[in-house]
Scaffold this motif. Structure first.
Motif, PDB file in Angstrom:
ATOM      1  N   SER A  85       0.803  -1.230   0.000  1.00  0.00           N
ATOM      2  CA  SER A  85       0.000   0.000   0.000  1.00  0.00           C
ATOM      3  C   SER A  85       0.833   1.276   0.000  1.00  0.00           C
ATOM      4  N   LYS A  86       2.098   1.211   0.398  1.00  0.00           N
ATOM      5  CA  LYS A  86       2.928   2.414   0.472  1.00  0.00           C
ATOM      6  C   LYS A  86       3.725   2.682  -0.800  1.00  0.00           C
ATOM      7  N   VAL A  87       3.683   1.759  -1.757  1.00  0.00           N
ATOM      8  CA  VAL A  87       4.470   1.905  -2.984  1.00  0.00           C
ATOM      9  C   VAL A  87       3.952   3.094  -3.800  1.00  0.00           C
ATOM     10  N   VAL A  88       4.876   3.983  -4.185  1.00  0.00           N
ATOM     11  CA  VAL A  88       4.520   5.132  -5.018  1.00  0.00           C
ATOM     12  C   VAL A  88       5.235   5.094  -6.369  1.00  0.00           C
ATOM     13  N   PHE A  89       6.264   4.262  -6.488  1.00  0.00           N
ATOM     14  CA  PHE A  89       7.008   4.105  -7.747  1.00  0.00           C
ATOM     15  C   PHE A  89       7.064   2.619  -8.053  1.00  0.00           C
ATOM     16  N   LEU A  90       6.430   2.196  -9.140  1.00  0.00           N
ATOM     17  CA  LEU A  90       6.353   0.783  -9.487  1.00  0.00           C
ATOM     18  C   LEU A  90       6.844   0.585 -10.911  1.00  0.00           C
ATOM     19  N   ASP A  91       7.921  -0.192 -11.063  1.00  0.00           N
ATOM     20  CA  ASP A  91       8.496  -0.489 -12.369  1.00  0.00           C
ATOM     21  C   ASP A  91       8.533  -2.001 -12.544  1.00  0.00           C
ATOM     22  N   LEU A  92       7.677  -2.504 -13.417  1.00  0.00           N
ATOM     23  CA  LEU A  92       7.595  -3.941 -13.709  1.00  0.00           C
ATOM     24  C   LEU A  92       7.909  -4.188 -15.179  1.00  0.00           C
ATOM     25  N   SER A  93       8.779  -3.388 -15.764  1.00  0.00           N
ATOM     26  CA  SER A  93       9.094  -3.514 -17.181  1.00  0.00           C
ATOM     27  C   SER A  93       9.946  -4.754 -17.447  1.00  0.00           C
ATOM     28  N   TYR A  94       9.901  -5.185 -18.706  1.00  0.00           N
ATOM     29  CA  TYR A  94      10.666  -6.346 -19.182  1.00  0.00           C
ATOM     30  C   TYR A  94      10.319  -7.615 -18.411  1.00  0.00           C
ATOM     31  N   ASN A  95       9.034  -7.912 -18.337  1.00  0.00           N
ATOM     32  CA  ASN A  95       8.542  -9.151 -17.740  1.00  0.00           C
ATOM     33  C   ASN A  95       7.582  -9.805 -18.724  1.00  0.00           C
ATOM     34  N   ALA A  96       6.746 -10.697 -18.242  1.00  0.00           N
ATOM     35  CA  ALA A  96       5.789 -11.404 -19.104  1.00  0.00           C
ATOM     36  C   ALA A  96       4.357 -11.205 -18.615  1.00  0.00           C
ATOM     37  N   LEU A  97       4.063 -10.040 -18.052  1.00  0.00           N
ATOM     38  CA  LEU A  97       2.721  -9.767 -17.533  1.00  0.00           C
ATOM     39  C   LEU A  97       1.711  -9.681 -18.672  1.00  0.00           C
TER      40      LEU A  97
ATOM     41  N   LYS B  80      -9.543  11.457 -17.369  1.00  0.00           N
ATOM     42  CA  LYS B  80      -9.648  11.777 -15.940  1.00  0.00           C
ATOM     43  C   LYS B  80      -8.285  11.869 -15.272  1.00  0.00           C
ATOM     44  N   ALA B  81      -7.253  11.424 -15.955  1.00  0.00           N
ATOM     45  CA  ALA B  81      -5.911  11.405 -15.383  1.00  0.00           C
ATOM     46  C   ALA B  81      -5.326  12.811 -15.399  1.00  0.00           C
ATOM     47  N   VAL B  82      -5.788  13.625 -14.484  1.00  0.00           N
ATOM     48  CA  VAL B  82      -5.415  15.038 -14.467  1.00  0.00           C
ATOM     49  C   VAL B  82      -3.949  15.266 -14.127  1.00  0.00           C
ATOM     50  N   ALA B  83      -3.325  14.351 -13.420  1.00  0.00           N
ATOM     51  CA  ALA B  83      -1.929  14.536 -13.026  1.00  0.00           C
ATOM     52  C   ALA B  83      -0.958  13.986 -14.066  1.00  0.00           C
ATOM     53  N   LEU B  84      -1.436  13.200 -15.017  1.00  0.00           N
ATOM     54  CA  LEU B  84      -0.572  12.525 -15.982  1.00  0.00           C
ATOM     55  C   LEU B  84       0.171  13.532 -16.852  1.00  0.00           C
ATOM     56  N   ASN B  85       1.507  13.525 -16.728  1.00  0.00           N
ATOM     57  CA  ASN B  85       2.358  14.420 -17.518  1.00  0.00           C
ATOM     58  C   ASN B  85       3.062  13.683 -18.648  1.00  0.00           C
TER      59      ASN B  85
ATOM     60  N   THR C 200      -5.638   9.585 -10.288  1.00  0.00           N
ATOM     61  CA  THR C 200      -5.306  11.013 -10.169  1.00  0.00           C
ATOM     62  C   THR C 200      -3.918  11.261  -9.587  1.00  0.00           C
ATOM     63  N   TYR C 201      -3.231  10.219  -9.136  1.00  0.00           N
ATOM     64  CA  TYR C 201      -1.887  10.371  -8.590  1.00  0.00           C
ATOM     65  C   TYR C 201      -0.805  10.176  -9.649  1.00  0.00           C
ATOM     66  N   THR C 202      -1.111   9.431 -10.692  1.00  0.00           N
ATOM     67  CA  THR C 202      -0.092   9.007 -11.641  1.00  0.00           C
ATOM     68  C   THR C 202       0.375  10.168 -12.518  1.00  0.00           C
ATOM     69  N   ILE C 203       1.686  10.431 -12.445  1.00  0.00           N
ATOM     70  CA  ILE C 203       2.323  11.478 -13.240  1.00  0.00           C
ATOM     71  C   ILE C 203       2.947  10.873 -14.492  1.00  0.00           C
ATOM     72  N   GLU C 204       3.500   9.665 -14.348  1.00  0.00           N
ATOM     73  CA  GLU C 204       4.199   9.025 -15.463  1.00  0.00           C
ATOM     74  C   GLU C 204       3.690   7.603 -15.645  1.00  0.00           C
ATOM     75  N   LEU C 205       3.343   7.262 -16.885  1.00  0.00           N
ATOM     76  CA  LEU C 205       2.809   5.947 -17.211  1.00  0.00           C
ATOM     77  C   LEU C 205       3.555   5.395 -18.419  1.00  0.00           C
ATOM     78  N   GLY C 206       4.292   4.290 -18.209  1.00  0.00           N
ATOM     79  CA  GLY C 206       5.069   3.682 -19.280  1.00  0.00           C
ATOM     80  C   GLY C 206       4.419   2.409 -19.779  1.00  0.00           C
ATOM     81  N   LEU C 207       3.984   2.416 -21.045  1.00  0.00           N
ATOM     82  CA  LEU C 207       3.289   1.271 -21.636  1.00  0.00           C
ATOM     83  C   LEU C 207       3.940   0.810 -22.940  1.00  0.00           C
ATOM     84  N   ASP C 208       5.122   1.284 -23.260  1.00  0.00           N
ATOM     85  CA  ASP C 208       5.781   0.938 -24.513  1.00  0.00           C
ATOM     86  C   ASP C 208       5.890  -0.569 -24.710  1.00  0.00           C
TER      87      ASP C 208
END
Length: 192
Positions: free
Chosen positions: A108-120, A174-179, A153-161
């Motif tokens: 619940s305290k995680v604010v930065f989550l990077d799960l790139s280069y996996n098989a999700l 609705k993602a008002v914070a997304l930069n 509304t918290y997410t500033i950066e979203l990586g989906l490449d």
């Protein structure tokens, strides 16, 4: 103005409190090297260890910044659930296929989550309710992103490449914070 007995009592209190803190520091230095955590890759990948976060006298395998590279996990190890202090979690370059549905509760305290280069192939909707400022799930097998993640509304950066995402939900508005939105090399056909 302050009576002598009060001043003397205050000096004694400060000396005893100082001795208590010194004893705690000595205890922590002596005991922290005895902490054995499994799997070893998990503890070695911890960049900021906080073994006395939950209990001042009992060391645990707790971590604030976790940076796991080149793992062989298809699911997250159950020992990670004990890492209640996690704020930054990076688990990259492995065959990770699934996140637990209890991810939001366990981390619940995680604010930065990077799960790139996996098989999700999918991620839990509950991630959309977490205060994630950064979510990177690039280079996975995702076909879609759950609606609550687009409207976080918290997410500033979203990586989906480099996924298989074909559409962006209307909830993205609705993602008002997304930069920053990284979404290259997907099969996009529907943009809001």
């Amino acid at each position: 103005i302050i009576p002598y007995k009060v001043r003397f009592g205050f000096v004694i209190y400060n000396v005893l409190y100082g001795m208590f803190l010194v004893a705690i520091v000595i205890f922590h230095l002596a005991v922290q090297n005895d902490v054995q955590c499994e799997p070893e890759l998990l503890w070695k990948s911890c960049k900021v260890k906080v073994p006395f976060c939950g209990d001042m006298f009992k060391p645990t395998c707790n971590c604030v910044v976790l940076d796991v590279k080149k793992h062989n996990w298809t699911v997250l190890p159950k020992e990670m659930n004990e890492m209640t202090g996690l704020k930054v979690m990076k688990v990259n370059d492995g065959p990770l296929e699934k996140l637990p549905e209890t991810f939001k509760t366990n981390f619940s305290k995680v604010v930065f989550l990077d799960l790139s280069y996996n098989a999700l192939s999918n991620i839990p909707k509950s991630l959309g309710d977490m205060p994630l400022s950064t979510l990177n799930v690039a280079n996975n097998n995702l076909n879609e992103l759950p609606e609550p993640l687009w409207g976080n509304t918290y997410t500033i950066e979203l990586g989906l490449d480099n996924n298989n995402i074909s559409s962006i939900s209307d909830g993205a508005q609705k993602a008002v914070a997304l930069n920053r939105l990284y979404i290259t090399n997907n099969s996009l056909v529907n943009l809001p």
